[in-house]
Design a protein around this motif. Sequence first.
Motif, PDB file in Angstrom:
ATOM      1  N   CYS A  20       0.835  -1.211   0.000  1.00 31.16           N
ATOM      2  CA  CYS A  20       0.000   0.000   0.000  1.00 31.16           C
ATOM      3  C   CYS A  20       0.868   1.259   0.000  1.00 31.16           C
ATOM      4  N   GLU A  21       1.970   1.219   0.749  1.00 31.83           N
ATOM      5  CA  GLU A  21       2.869   2.378   0.816  1.00 31.83           C
ATOM      6  C   GLU A  21       3.632   2.566  -0.499  1.00 31.83           C
ATOM      7  N   VAL A  22       4.002   1.476  -1.144  1.00 34.62           N
ATOM      8  CA  VAL A  22       4.666   1.579  -2.452  1.00 34.62           C
ATOM      9  C   VAL A  22       3.692   2.177  -3.472  1.00 34.62           C
ATOM     10  N   ALA A  23       2.422   1.806  -3.382  1.00 32.12           N
ATOM     11  CA  ALA A  23       1.409   2.365  -4.291  1.00 32.12           C
ATOM     12  C   ALA A  23       1.342   3.883  -4.170  1.00 32.12           C
ATOM     13  N   LYS A  24       1.451   4.398  -2.949  1.00 35.87           N
ATOM     14  CA  LYS A  24       1.418   5.853  -2.745  1.00 35.87           C
ATOM     15  C   LYS A  24       2.585   6.531  -3.449  1.00 35.87           C
ATOM     16  N   VAL A  25       3.760   5.941  -3.357  1.00 34.93           N
ATOM     17  CA  VAL A  25       4.943   6.520  -4.012  1.00 34.93           C
ATOM     18  C   VAL A  25       4.765   6.496  -5.530  1.00 34.93           C
ATOM     19  N   LEU A  26       4.331   5.355  -6.063  1.00 33.53           N
ATOM     20  CA  LEU A  26       4.169   5.231  -7.518  1.00 33.53           C
ATOM     21  C   LEU A  26       3.055   6.144  -8.036  1.00 33.53           C
ATOM     22  N   ARG A  28       2.488   9.098  -7.136  1.00 33.39           N
ATOM     23  CA  ARG A  28       3.027  10.456  -7.283  1.00 33.39           C
ATOM     24  C   ARG A  28       3.861  10.599  -8.550  1.00 33.39           C
ATOM     25  N   ARG A  29       4.266   9.487  -9.137  1.00 32.30           N
ATOM     26  CA  ARG A  29       5.066   9.538 -10.365  1.00 32.30           C
ATOM     27  C   ARG A  29       4.684   8.381 -11.290  1.00 32.30           C
TER      28      ARG A  29
END
Length: 168
Positions: A20-26, A28-29
Amino acid sequence: MSVLVACIGNIFQGDDAFGCEVAKVLARRPPSPAVRVIDFGIRGLDLIYALMDAPDLTILVDAVSRGGAPGTLYTIKPDLEEAAEAGQQMLDAHAMDPVTVLRATKAMGGRPGRVLLVGCEPADLGGEEGRMGLTPVVSDAVEEAAFMVESLIGNETKINEERDTYEL
């Protein structure tokens, strides 16, 4: 070439929220319009339906216990034939097992294409009472995991360009 980045995890179970946290980063870009990044959380049925769209490449992002040091990142190519042959397992509305999801997709006639898993060794999965938030060592791995996903997408795109099948 269609790509599905399926981020998996339970935000109430500590490091299980890694995907879920990796999804947030991706988010954004976003890598490209041909790439769908979705935070599936624990919604296994939603992931099955997304896999029924037959993406050329699916990258699962999840916490994965393999006995390494917490925060260790892995790129794994799941054995889809083994997943299809393994014993029956029911879908759980409160958790998601990617192998069960892949098995169910194949049982429904889906063809998920190439599947890779970007996993992170968890330090703490929250226990019986649960815990929100990643441990610091797993949190530190989130950005690197996002770069791994982007790199895998880039490598697959390059391979397909060399085959002259599609260009992102």
